[in-house]
Design an enzyme around this catalytic site. Structure first.
Site, PDB file in Angstrom:
ATOM      1  N   ASP A 107     -17.183  52.497  53.186  1.00 43.25           N
ATOM      2  CA  ASP A 107     -17.361  53.899  52.798  1.00 43.25           C
ATOM      3  C   ASP A 107     -18.648  54.073  52.008  1.00 43.25           C
ATOM      4  OD1 ASP A 107     -15.786  56.661  52.308  1.00 43.25           O
ATOM      5  OD2 ASP A 107     -16.917  56.130  50.508  1.00 43.25           O
ATOM      6  N   TYR A 111     -25.543  57.967  47.912  1.00 45.16           N
ATOM      7  CA  TYR A 111     -25.442  56.637  47.270  1.00 45.16           C
ATOM      8  C   TYR A 111     -26.760  55.855  47.395  1.00 45.16           C
ATOM      9  CZ  TYR A 111     -20.333  57.465  47.554  1.00 45.16           C
ATOM     10  OH  TYR A 111     -19.076  57.993  47.471  1.00 45.16           O
ATOM     11  N   LYS A 147     -21.339  60.427  54.253  1.00 50.52           N
ATOM     12  CA  LYS A 147     -21.073  61.798  53.799  1.00 50.52           C
ATOM     13  C   LYS A 147     -22.371  62.588  53.679  1.00 50.52           C
ATOM     14  CE  LYS A 147     -17.576  59.585  50.897  1.00 50.52           C
ATOM     15  NZ  LYS A 147     -18.232  58.381  50.383  1.00 50.52           N
ATOM     16  N   HIS A 172     -19.262  66.110  51.582  1.00 51.20           N
ATOM     17  CA  HIS A 172     -19.012  65.390  50.334  1.00 51.20           C
ATOM     18  C   HIS A 172     -18.293  66.256  49.283  1.00 51.20           C
ATOM     19  CE1 HIS A 172     -20.769  61.640  48.165  1.00 51.20           C
ATOM     20  NE2 HIS A 172     -19.604  61.958  47.648  1.00 51.20           N
TER      21      HIS A 172
END
Ligand SMILES: NC(=O)c1ccc[n+]([C@@H]2O[C@H](COP(=O)([O-])OP(=O)(O)OC[C@H]3O[C@@H](n4cnc5c(N)ncnc54)[C@H](OP(=O)(O)O)[C@@H]3O)[C@@H](O)[C@H]2O)c1
Length: 276
Positions: A50, A55, A80, A113
């Protein structure tokens, strides 16, 4: 809960199979750190990763997948769409960029998200386009409350396959869980380990009783609630430990004990009141 192995799957509302268990990589630095963590996880039998555009480690995730030599169809990769990219055209563009960084032809699950007000319906329409074009195997949302989901059900044509939300014994999401179940939306837990805050006496007591660790108790509780779970660690020993949840079962009484810890406490942001 019949899952017996770290890669066992649940079947989503479109027939796609998604592993109940995976590795989260929020705050895992891009490059060697994320590649190493994913290699540890794959070695331990994980097949589900994930990540998210925000990120900043999609490239490392892609490198780790390549390096593993595993067939693409054996892996389940989620990414996401970040909030600043919401809107129809910008979503389509952002998706292509994620795919390029991941060095993949498709992702298994693409999530909105956060429910950005005034934007997420248009964004969902772009997600439906990507799904119909076969660029993503499943589409879903993250941090959606019941009212956001009702909005999507009213204005969209595809029911989200997944809703990924903060979920742990201090935030049991009873109403949202029931709504998702009723509508065939798979709930998925983020921050399942309360971001490492595992020092609750009940967890310690149950860990002792079952001969497991507090982390394993919480992650097993997720599974028995039929919630997909994606604990994050960068350490090999913990990555292995977190997957050790398929060989024991919490009693109904102990499930209820964990449920009763709920305080509606969030370690992350409130989906009805965030400013990013
Ligand atoms: N959709 C969203 O908005 C959203 C938000 C947050 C997170 N997520 C996803 O959910 C994943 C998991 O959530 P999270 O990263 O927030 O937190 P988490 O998985 O609840 O906890 C991770 C923390 O716990 C530590 N840890 C891991 N295993 C442990 C163990 N067995 N014993 C003790 N401590 C342990 C980790 O440290 P070490 O790494 O040092 O081991 C890290 O500090 C994320 O990585 C991300 O993929 C999504």
């Amino acid at each position: 809960m019949t899952a017996k192995h770290v890669a066992d799957t649940t079947t989503l509302n479109n027939g796609v199979k998604m592993p109940w268990f995976g590795l989260g990589v929020w705050q895992t630095p891009d490059g060697e750190a994320v590649e190493q963590a994913i290699q540890y996880a794959l070695d331990a039998g994980y097949r589900h990763i994930d990540t998210a555009a925000i990120y900043g480690n999609e490239a490392g995730v892609g490198n780790a997948i390549k390096r593993s030599g595993l067939p693409r169809e054996d892996l389940f990769i989620t990414t996401k769409l970040w909030n600043s990219e919401q809107g129809y055209d910008s979503t389509l563009r952002a998706f292509e960029e994620s795919l390029k960084r991941l060095q993949l032809d498709y992702v298994d699950l693409y999530l909105i998200h956060w429910p950005v007000k005034g934007k997420y319906i248009e964004t969902w329409k772009a997600f439906e386009t990507l799904y119909k074009e076969g660029r993503v195997k499943s589409i879903g949302v993250s941090n959606f409350q019941v009212h956001h989901l009702k909005d999507i059900l009213e204005h969209g044509t595809i029911v989200p396959a997944v809703n990924q939300v903060e979920f742990h014994p201090l935030l049991t999401q009873t109403e949202l869980r029931a709504f998702c179940k009723e509508h065939g939306i798979q709930l998925e837990a983020w921050s399942p380990l309360m971001q490492g805050h595992l020092d609750l006496p009940v967890l310690q007591e149950l860990a002792k009783h079952y001969g497991k660790t507090p982390a394993q108790i919480v992650l097993r509780w997720d599974l028995q609630h039929e919630v997909v779970t994606i604990p994050k660690s960068v350490r090999q020993a913990r990555i292995v430990e977190n997957a050790g949840i398929f060989d024991f079962e919490l009693s109904e009484e102990d499930m209820a004990k964990l449920d009763s810890l709920n305080q509606n406490k969030r370690f992350g942001a409130d989906p009805d009141n965030f400013n990013f």
